[in-house]
Design a protein around this motif. Structure first.
Motif, PDB file in Angstrom:
ATOM      1  N   GLU A   1      76.534  41.695  17.316  1.00 18.46           N
ATOM      2  CA  GLU A   1      76.588  40.371  17.938  1.00 18.46           C
ATOM      3  C   GLU A   1      76.138  39.315  16.935  1.00 18.46           C
ATOM      4  N   LEU A   2      76.998  38.339  16.681  1.00 18.71           N
ATOM      5  CA  LEU A   2      76.678  37.248  15.759  1.00 18.71           C
ATOM      6  C   LEU A   2      76.557  35.957  16.551  1.00 18.71           C
ATOM      7  N   SER A   3      75.539  35.179  16.252  1.00 15.57           N
ATOM      8  CA  SER A   3      75.323  33.928  16.972  1.00 15.57           C
ATOM      9  C   SER A   3      76.183  32.825  16.392  1.00 15.57           C
ATOM     10  N   GLY A   4      76.958  32.197  17.258  1.00 16.22           N
ATOM     11  CA  GLY A   4      77.755  31.039  16.852  1.00 16.22           C
ATOM     12  C   GLY A   4      77.059  29.729  17.113  1.00 16.22           C
ATOM     13  N   ASN A   5      75.856  29.773  17.694  1.00 12.69           N
ATOM     14  CA  ASN A   5      75.057  28.571  17.966  1.00 12.69           C
ATOM     15  C   ASN A   5      73.949  28.485  16.926  1.00 12.69           C
ATOM     16  N   MET A   6      74.147  27.663  15.923  1.00  9.90           N
ATOM     17  CA  MET A   6      73.224  27.633  14.788  1.00  9.90           C
ATOM     18  C   MET A   6      71.859  27.050  15.120  1.00  9.90           C
ATOM     19  N   THR A   7      71.778  26.169  16.114  1.00 13.35           N
ATOM     20  CA  THR A   7      70.481  25.570  16.436  1.00 13.35           C
ATOM     21  C   THR A   7      69.607  26.530  17.244  1.00 13.35           C
ATOM     22  N   LYS A   8      70.220  27.582  17.812  1.00 16.24           N
ATOM     23  CA  LYS A   8      69.432  28.574  18.537  1.00 16.24           C
ATOM     24  C   LYS A   8      69.149  29.799  17.676  1.00 16.24           C
ATOM     25  N   LYS A   9      70.166  30.279  16.966  1.00 19.33           N
ATOM     26  CA  LYS A   9      69.993  31.456  16.122  1.00 19.33           C
ATOM     27  C   LYS A   9      71.023  31.402  15.004  1.00 19.33           C
ATOM     28  N   MET A  10      70.560  31.433  13.767  1.00 14.29           N
ATOM     29  CA  MET A  10      71.443  31.264  12.615  1.00 14.29           C
ATOM     30  C   MET A  10      71.982  32.614  12.142  1.00 14.29           C
ATOM     31  N   THR A  11      73.271  32.621  11.826  1.00 18.16           N
ATOM     32  CA  THR A  11      73.913  33.766  11.184  1.00 18.16           C
ATOM     33  C   THR A  11      74.131  33.446   9.710  1.00 18.16           C
ATOM     34  N   ALA A  12      73.896  34.427   8.846  1.00 18.62           N
ATOM     35  CA  ALA A  12      74.055  34.230   7.405  1.00 18.62           C
ATOM     36  C   ALA A  12      75.241  35.024   6.884  1.00 18.62           C
ATOM     37  N   LEU A  13      75.862  34.517   5.823  1.00 14.76           N
ATOM     38  CA  LEU A  13      76.899  35.216   5.076  1.00 14.76           C
ATOM     39  C   LEU A  13      76.232  35.738   3.810  1.00 14.76           C
ATOM     40  N   GLY A  14      76.132  37.063   3.666  1.00 14.09           N
ATOM     41  CA  GLY A  14      75.355  37.628   2.574  1.00 14.09           C
ATOM     42  C   GLY A  14      76.157  38.476   1.605  1.00 14.09           C
ATOM     43  N   TYR A  15      75.659  38.527   0.367  1.00 12.28           N
ATOM     44  CA  TYR A  15      76.254  39.346  -0.700  1.00 12.28           C
ATOM     45  C   TYR A  15      75.112  39.986  -1.477  1.00 12.28           C
ATOM     46  N   SER A  16      75.230  41.271  -1.756  1.00 14.31           N
ATOM     47  CA  SER A  16      74.267  41.927  -2.644  1.00 14.31           C
ATOM     48  C   SER A  16      75.018  42.772  -3.659  1.00 14.31           C
ATOM     49  N   SER A  17      74.432  42.901  -4.824  1.00 14.13           N
ATOM     50  CA  SER A  17      75.038  43.719  -5.873  1.00 14.13           C
ATOM     51  C   SER A  17      73.935  44.404  -6.663  1.00 14.13           C
ATOM     52  N   ASP A  18      74.152  45.671  -6.922  1.00 16.78           N
ATOM     53  CA  ASP A  18      73.218  46.466  -7.716  1.00 16.78           C
ATOM     54  C   ASP A  18      73.711  46.484  -9.160  1.00 16.78           C
TER      55      ASP A  18
END
Length: 846
Positions: A408-425
């Motif tokens: 479940e991803l939140s589309g309401n940013m003022t209530k709960k923020m969803t992040a777009l993340g990238y990681s690399s080893d």
């Protein structure tokens, strides 16, 4: 039979295998970081594609604040390097949007009481005041064309009261005032003054309330009151209260920033992260000899790491963005999609509403189309959406983020923020640099509405190229693009230093991406280029002629086709009959809607002179007047208007419209004369000798008369009717650059000697009326005499301003010469005018 030396044979096989493996797993090329700049930028350009897709660092250290859009709204990017299990934050700052207590019009339209009649005394500021005689109105309050407008305000003054109830006391909480105003504004909370501005217009200002003010915000009835005075132009009022959520900081420890350099197409940072050194390179390849690349909505964030102690270290990197890049306001709902395509992973986000080209204005961000974070999909790199805090904790603990879909991803940013993340080893990192990159992109679907027709961006080729193809090209050509950017950076900096000095070169480097990215490139069905400027932080106009005029030197140097793109819409506007006045229009609308002029007044001499001069400058660069020939009838109409009205201009605005209307403007008169001479020169290039002789003679006579009218002893006047006044005569530069030679050269010499006695600590004032200036015009004025000492004397103080100003915003072209502070404007394309000295040298070479 030939004997084979088996040990040698096996060594040879191993060597061939190693080479083969190296070819298959060829490292991403390392970007050179030896070219540097000493200039401390007012704000550092990071992502600079167009007026909407724009991100800047407003602080000295990249990790001291959020990345921001040029308007000041947070466009977060976060970067963390993990070295042997220890994390170092090098980019951005963890923060969440404020939660509304008393929403502004961004979240909902609110109702207050207002009056246009000045109240008696001070009681109107208190909760107990009887406002029964005031009208009820819905926010926002303002003049036509202001954002989210409900209640029309067209008088000089408005007083507004907003009463509200609180369920709990706010003392001790982190409470913020959010307000927008245009022009002079004062605001009170429960009778205590919180805001008092001078003559300015600012939108979405956020200020934390003092303990004194918060102590008055008790459970029960409270009041916010405001008064705004509109001196000229637009007027606007909106305000509300917000609360900050307590942060759950994950990455407290920062890297140590060692350097930051702004180059024409790149901004390069170097950090110490414990035992390793990290380079972070932001590249937007705005190369004007490649319009596909120039318009492609892709910006790179590259990183390269090496050990400082000759030991190997385990290194992982984390980069993050939020959906705030895809909304005008954080209250707008968003959605998400993860796409796997052609060896790449795309994280896509945008508003659920998708109001394509439904908004226009200055202080606006795009809220249609989609923002993308993407890069290579391989076993060492992961892309995923996640809860704002959980995804960070995941990287902090393990060095990577999971690719398991979040339920479940939140589309309401003022209530709960969803992040777009990238990681690399990156694995074990030694003394050789290891590198990688991600790409940020924005597909705006449709970019501009041009006389009721929606146009796609140039790079799409009328929809034949989609965003995934654009990303694929951006990835495939990465090495070549980085090399081209590096070569351009070095050549441009060297040319600028040759024209002026190292300081001048660094100013031009700072101006380059700001100037180019304040435009959007589209084309009509017949292939006609339209290179639309947005009048950032002045009024949001699109295709403004007196924005094109000062910015033009940059484009005349690097691609004359773009200069045509800056003018085509103005010629069409007149040629089509949609604009019927005998002088050039000011603009063709409010960005991104180019459906006809929306600016409230005309600038008849200003814009006609600008168009004629630019057409002549284009002909000078191209060596022919074929472009002018296409629009000869219109050019003739404008020239004849200048002959009639230009020598002693009537009461009207010029490009420096913040100074107001005034008549007999000597510098504006020069522009008219230059416009007439431009027409005469163009006529000559087209073989119209009689026409050329006539208008060149007129221009020469007017120049002689100008000298007589403007002479004031040791300098020349601001206005013909006022002795003891002076102004910068920056329009005079074209007499030299275009080789008209119709003004007495003694004029420039005398003016320069006078200017050098009138400079303040941060530059030469625009004229005698105030201490403020326009830095683009200073660089033009500095070019008047052709003397390098004169040039440096004026240009060096512009550098001092840029290097020391406390106004930390994308470079403002309007600043105070005594305090070095921004007066108004930021992120405008007019800083392309800094390149005038380079243009002069290019024309001299020809």
């Amino acid at each position: 039979m030939t004997k084979i030396n088996l040990p040698f044979f096996f060594v040879l096989l191993m060597l061939l295998f190693t080479i083969s493996c190296a070819d298959k797993n060829k490292d991403i090329p390392v970007i050179p970081v030896d070219l540097t700049s000493d200039l401390r930028a007012p704000a550092y350009p990071l992502v600079t594609v167009d007026p909407y897709f724009s991100g800047w660092s407003y602080t000295n250290n990249l990790y001291d604040d959020q990345v921001r859009h040029w308007t000041g709204k947070e466009f977060p990017l976060l970067g963390v390097l993990r070295v042997d299990g220890e994390t170092f934050r090098f980019l951005g700052k963890e923060n969440l949007p404020l939660k509304p207590l008393l929403p502004t019009v961004r979240e909902e339209k609110w109702t207050g009481k207002y009056t246009f009649e000045q109240p008696n005394g001070e009681k109107w500021k208190s909760i107990g005041f009887n406002d029964a005689g005031w009208k009820a109105g819905t926010s926002a309050f303002g003049t036509p064309n202001e954002p989210n407008l409900s209640t029309l305000w067209q008088t000089k003054d408005i007083w507004v009261r907003r009463a509200f109830n609180l369920e709990v006391d706010l003392a001790g909480k982190a409470v913020f005032l959010h307000y927008s105003h245009d022009d002079i504004f004062e605001l009170y909370i429960n009778g205590i003054q919180v805001v008092k501005t001078g003559y300015s217009w600012k939108y979405d200002v956020v200020e934390e309330l003092s303990e004194e003010v918060k102590a008055t915000l008790k459970k029960g009835k409270n009041i916010i009151t405001a008064h705004c005075h509109n001196r000229t132009g637009g007027g606007y009022v909106d305000f509300g209260l917000y609360e900050k959520e307590e942060n759950k900081t994950s990455f407290i420890q920062t890297a140590i920033q060692k350097s930051a350099s702004v180059l024409p197409t790149q901004t390069i940072y170097t950090f110490d992260c414990g035992p390793v050194e990290l380079d972070v390179i932001f590249t937007t390849p705005l190369l004007m000899d490649d319009l596909d690349l120039l318009s492609r909505p892709v910006s790179y964030v590259s990183y390269q790491v090496k050990s400082k102690d000759n030991m190997s270290h385990e290194v992982q990197i984390y980069l993050e963005a939020t959906p705030q890049w895809a909304v005008n306001d954080d209250s707008q709902p968003v959605d998400f999609e993860k796409i796997e395509k052609e060896g790449m992973t795309f994280l896509k986000t945008g508003t659920t509403e998708q109001p394509v080209l439904e908004k226009k204005g200055d202080n606006m961000r795009i809220d249609w189309g989609h923002f993308y974070l993407t890069g290579n999909s391989d076993k060492n790199s992961n892309f995923n959406f996640g809860d704002y805090w959980a995804i960070k904790k995941e990287f902090q603990n393990s060095g990577q983020i999971t690719e398991t879909p979040v339920e479940e991803l939140s589309g309401n940013m003022t209530k709960k923020m969803t992040a777009l993340g990238y990681s690399s080893d990156l694995g074990k990192v030694g003394s050789d640099k290891k590198s990688g990159f991600v790409m940020l992109g924005y597909d705006d679907i449709y970019s501009i509405q041009y006389f009721e027709k929606n146009l796609k961006a140039y790079w799409t080729h009328e929809g034949k190229t989609d965003i995934f193809q654009a990303f694929k090209s951006a990835k495939t050509d990465y090495a070549t693009i980085m090399q081209r950017c590096d070569s351009f950076n070095r050549a441009m900096m060297a040319d600028a230093e040759k024209s002026g000095s190292k300081k001048y070169a660094e100013l031009c480097a700072l101006a380059y991406r700001q100037a180019v990215s304040a435009h959007k490139l589209v084309k009509q069905e017949d292939g006609t280029l339209l290179f639309f400027s947005k009048e950032n932080n002045s009024n949001g106009s699109i295709g403004t002629v007196d924005i094109t005029y000062p910015s033009s030197p940059l484009f005349l140097i690097y691609n004359p086709e773009l200069v045509k793109g800056l003018m085509n819409h103005i010629f069409y506007y007149s040629e089509s009959g949609k604009w019927t006045k005998p002088f050039a229009a000011h603009d063709v609308g409010t960005y991104p809607l180019a459906n006809g002029q929306t600016y409230g007044g005309d600038m008849p001499v200003e814009e006609s002179g600008n168009m004629l001069i630019l057409t002549a400058a284009l002909a000078k660069v191209e060596g022919n007047a074929r472009y002018a020939e296409k629009y000869w009838e219109i050019l003739t109409t404008w020239t004849d208007y200048l002959v009639k009205e230009g020598l002693d201009p009537a009461n009207q605005l010029c490009t420096d419209d913040f100074a107001g209307h005034f008549a007999h403007n000597a510098n504006l008169s020069i522009k008219a004369i230059m416009g007439i001479a431009s027409y005469g020169r163009l006529a000559g290039m087209l073989g119209k000798k009689d026409v050329s002789d006539k208008y060149m003679k007129l221009a020469e006579e007017m120049a002689a008369e100008w000298k007589r009218m403007a002479d004031d002893g040791d300098h020349y006047k601001l206005t013909f009717d006022r002795s003891g006044t002076w102004s910068q005569k920056y329009n005079l530069v074209w007499d030299k650059l275009l080789e008209f030679n119709i003004f007495d050269p003694e004029i420039a010499t005398k003016e320069m000697a006078f200017y050098r006695t009138r400079q303040n600590e941060f530059g030469l004032p625009l004229d005698n009326r105030a201490t403020y200036t326009k830095s683009d015009w200073i660089l033009w004025t500095a070019t008047l005499t052709g003397n390098s000492n004169d040039f440096d004397a004026l240009a060096d103080l512009v550098y001092k301003y840029a290097n020391e100003t406390p106004s930390r915003v994308p470079l403002s072209d309007w600043h105070d010469t005594v305090e070095g502070k921004r007066v108004g404007f930021k992120a405008r394309s007019v800083v392309g005018g800094y390149f005038l000295k380079m243009l002069e040298d290019k024309l001299n070479e020809k």
